[in-house]
Design an enzyme around this catalytic site. Sequence first.
Site, PDB file in Angstrom:
ATOM      1  N   CYS A   2       0.844  -1.188   0.000  1.00  0.00           N
ATOM      2  CA  CYS A   2       0.000   0.000   0.000  1.00  0.00           C
ATOM      3  C   CYS A   2       0.882   1.242   0.000  1.00  0.00           C
ATOM      4  O   CYS A   2       2.069   1.184  -0.299  1.00  0.00           O
ATOM      5  CB  CYS A   2      -0.898   0.005   1.238  1.00  0.00           C
ATOM      6  SG  CYS A   2      -1.819  -1.521   1.511  1.00  0.00           S
ATOM      7  N   ILE A 298       9.637  -9.273 -21.028  1.00  0.00           N
ATOM      8  CA  ILE A 298       9.609  -8.064 -21.841  1.00  0.00           C
ATOM      9  C   ILE A 298      10.850  -8.008 -22.714  1.00  0.00           C
ATOM     10  O   ILE A 298      11.913  -8.522 -22.340  1.00  0.00           O
ATOM     11  CB  ILE A 298       9.513  -6.799 -20.948  1.00  0.00           C
ATOM     12  CG1 ILE A 298       9.177  -5.557 -21.777  1.00  0.00           C
ATOM     13  CG2 ILE A 298      10.787  -6.587 -20.151  1.00  0.00           C
ATOM     14  CD1 ILE A 298       8.817  -4.346 -20.924  1.00  0.00           C
TER      15      ILE A 298
END
EC number: 6.3.5.4
Length: 595
Positions: A2, A298
Amino acid sequence: MCGLAGEFRFTPVATPSRPADLAAVERITHHLAPRGPDAWGFHSQGPIALGHRRLKIMDLSDASAQPMVDNQLGLALAFNGAIYNYPELRRELEELGYTFHSRGDTEVLLKGYHAWGEQLLPRLNGMFALAIWERDKQQLFLARDRLGVKPLYLSRSGERLRFASTLPALLKGGDIDPLLDPVALNHYLNFHAVVPAPRTLLANVEKLPAATWMRIDAQGRAEQQQWWSLHYGPRTDEQDLTLEDWRDRVLDSTRQAVAIRQRAAVDVGVLLSGGVDSSLLVGLLREVGVEDLSTFSIGFEDAGGERGDEFQYSDLIARHYGTRHHQLRIDEREIITQLPAAFRAMSEPMVSHDCIAFYLLSREVARHCKVVQSGQGADELFAGYHWYPQVDGAADPLAAYRAAFFDRSHAEYRDTVQLPWLLERDAAGDFVRQHFAQPGARDAVDKALRLDSTVMLVDDPVKRVDNMTMAWGLEARTPFLDYRLVELSARIPARFKLPDGGKQVLKEAARLVIPGEVIDRRKGYFPVPGLKHLQGATLDWVRELLLDPSQDRGLFNPAMLDRLLSDPHGQLTPLRGSKLWQLAALNLWLSEQGI
């Protein structure tokens, strides 16, 4: 995982108390929205205000909402991270008489602190930055995990302390003069953009060091302590262990670290580069019974004769284990388009080319899952970089480390910056010298490994992963940074790490799990050739960043800029990074932060 924020307003003796500035905390907190897109909350009580943005991972219910307040215990908590051993700690606390109303790790932290105070911290296996308000004592407790996986930035004045999970968010609270720190600039230009805690590039913002807690009372008096440190060399009972002995211990510890990081109420994927480290994570996850595993890779366009992807190896692992594999290829145009957003997501400027790789990969991964495991840390723990053998055999290990890792000599640094920012002393060199001289690591390689594991790792690879994944509300978990595995790696003698191109003991452990093709290959990185071999539209964009009068902050000598721009392909650092890109990256970060 968070984002947290807060302000503690001090009350000097014989001075009327003032409430915390909740509006400032709200501005900071809402800037953290990408880190916690699922929910938000605030708690304000007199001199304290806490804010929180939530990414729901461990407990999906509102019972684990933050800030979490327990009026009976007189505590309030805002926390960023994940505590993997919270079920075991919960059982201990229940035996002590505590009752629980949620199923996650947040309430375990709150009640664990009530039971054990700061002695809770060594009990935790996880990544965390936390703020706990003690109502009855009117004091604030801040802490950060052992390897600094979760960040915590601070701004102090005579009247208040503010804190946040990112530096850009902290600036949104106002009341901070964004003046550059010349010492931090020296580190940035020399120590491969690493600015060691407590400094940041801004003189009026600091970061709480890793493995450190701080307690602040109502008058603003602060007590600070490092609660964990890393010691090198085998224990007495480990002196005669063989390579096979260490291999088995490493494999067992890595297996435990991988398994415990599967604890979540959502699916967990893997960032798969195709190297030994990430491939081993995939193999171990399948070993512990994880089915239908998602993996992500990627790649970029080739440039300067350098290949821009390692798909042949990531595809090999994906096929071998039958993962649900996602392959992402990015062209040069998108790199330029997305770079400003990636730099806005950085708490501090980072020059490693794979920042953009992590940023774009995280964008793709976040569409499929909320948690991934990633292989950061293995090179720093098990001697995977090329400079460790150089340090090991050097008459002057410090000089060998500097020659291999530092981006510039002190003389070239002096030629790079303008007079107002010039330091006569070699600040970055002095820092490394002092770190090498500290007790706890006797051999030269161990001194370098300790520096890299506790400083460079924290403020480069680990920060890079946190910033780029959290920009998309994605939680990255790093099994190699499990403190049990980290402490084990520090006890392994260098003679079991340096052979076989580095990481020998880890590679031997991997041979028991994954195909040999990905172990015996040449070492690779997240390659972004377009940012290393500046050319075409990318070079034009970098030139504009450095020569645009509106971007001129009086930092760099025009003669050095001319020199770098006249030979953009030949001006590389010892780590084969672009010196030109390093200067442009700093300008870009400052611009994106409005500085």
